[in-house]
Write a protein that holds these residues in place. Structure first.
Motif, PDB file in Angstrom:
ATOM      1  N   VAL A 122      -2.522  -0.395   5.734  1.00 45.55           N
ATOM      2  CA  VAL A 122      -3.626   0.517   5.414  1.00 45.55           C
ATOM      3  C   VAL A 122      -3.428   1.850   6.126  1.00 45.55           C
ATOM      4  O   VAL A 122      -3.459   2.911   5.504  1.00 45.55           O
ATOM      5  N   ALA A 125      -0.543   3.810   4.696  1.00 45.83           N
ATOM      6  CA  ALA A 125      -0.823   4.456   3.411  1.00 45.83           C
ATOM      7  C   ALA A 125      -1.607   5.751   3.605  1.00 45.83           C
ATOM      8  O   ALA A 125      -1.407   6.712   2.870  1.00 45.83           O
ATOM      9  N   ASP A 138      -5.210   4.631   1.216  1.00 51.02           N
ATOM     10  CA  ASP A 138      -5.555   3.713   2.312  1.00 51.02           C
ATOM     11  C   ASP A 138      -6.748   2.840   1.940  1.00 51.02           C
ATOM     12  O   ASP A 138      -6.769   1.649   2.249  1.00 51.02           O
ATOM     13  N   VAL A 141      -5.502   0.093  -0.388  1.00 51.49           N
ATOM     14  CA  VAL A 141      -4.857  -1.019   0.314  1.00 51.49           C
ATOM     15  C   VAL A 141      -5.911  -1.878   1.013  1.00 51.49           C
ATOM     16  O   VAL A 141      -5.842  -3.110   0.968  1.00 51.49           O
ATOM     17  N   TYR A 145      -6.657  -5.909   0.372  1.00 52.30           N
ATOM     18  CA  TYR A 145      -6.863  -6.929   1.408  1.00 52.30           C
ATOM     19  C   TYR A 145      -8.176  -7.675   1.160  1.00 52.30           C
ATOM     20  O   TYR A 145      -8.222  -8.908   1.182  1.00 52.30           O
TER      21      TYR A 145
END
Length: 161
Positions: A122, A125, A138, A141, A145
């Protein structure tokens, strides 16, 4: 202060989700909460291809709006820019057409945890990509998750039932 063009105003309004990004405390959390509250009406009822199309549109528009808002506001990923929270939060809910309130709550909590703690990749990114692309990536990502954990919990609960 330089005059803002109509496109600057539009980009900033989109990036901040209107007034929500200007709430005085925790605008990212408010943005995520707004996304969760809106999801049962604007996102979850869509067929899977429709949800993917909405996510793609939010990503493209959000990347543009975040890049432009960073220039207008003179800061890298300003706190008031929260369209990325909408993208990440809806990504966390992608695999579900409908869900009980506690799933929505869990999806919200999981996304906020990953967005705040920024485990690898994260944080990577966020810094690997320039401008609005990094701002959106970010949260994407973090949303992946949260999606993975939410889907795993759903799978385990289904297996136990």
């Amino acid at each position: 202060m330089p005059t803002r063009s109509p496109l600057d105003t539009l980009a900033t309004a989109l990036a901040t989700l209107g007034p929500i990004g200007h709430f005085p405390k925790a605008p990212g959390t408010w943005g995520s909460l707004a996304a969760v509250v809106a999801a049962p009406w604007l996102f979850l009822p869509l067929p899977p291809a429709g949800r993917l199309a909405v996510l793609a549109a939010v990503f493209v528009v959000g990347t543009w709006a975040c890049s432009r808002a960073e220039k207008v506001l003179g800061a890298k990923d300003p706190g008031c820019v929260i369209i990325d929270e909408l993208f990440g939060q809806w990504l966390a809910l992608l695999l579900f057409a409908a869900m009980p309130l506690w799933y929505l709550t869990l999806g919200f909590v999981l996304f906020r945890i990953f967005d705040i703690l920024k485990p690898w990749p994260v944080k990577w990114a966020e810094t690997a990509f320039p401008g609005g692309l990094g701002v959106m990536a970010d949260d994407g990502v973090a949303g992946l998750y949260a999606l993975g954990f939410l889907h795993l919990i759903h799978y385990l609960l289904t297996m136990l039932a």
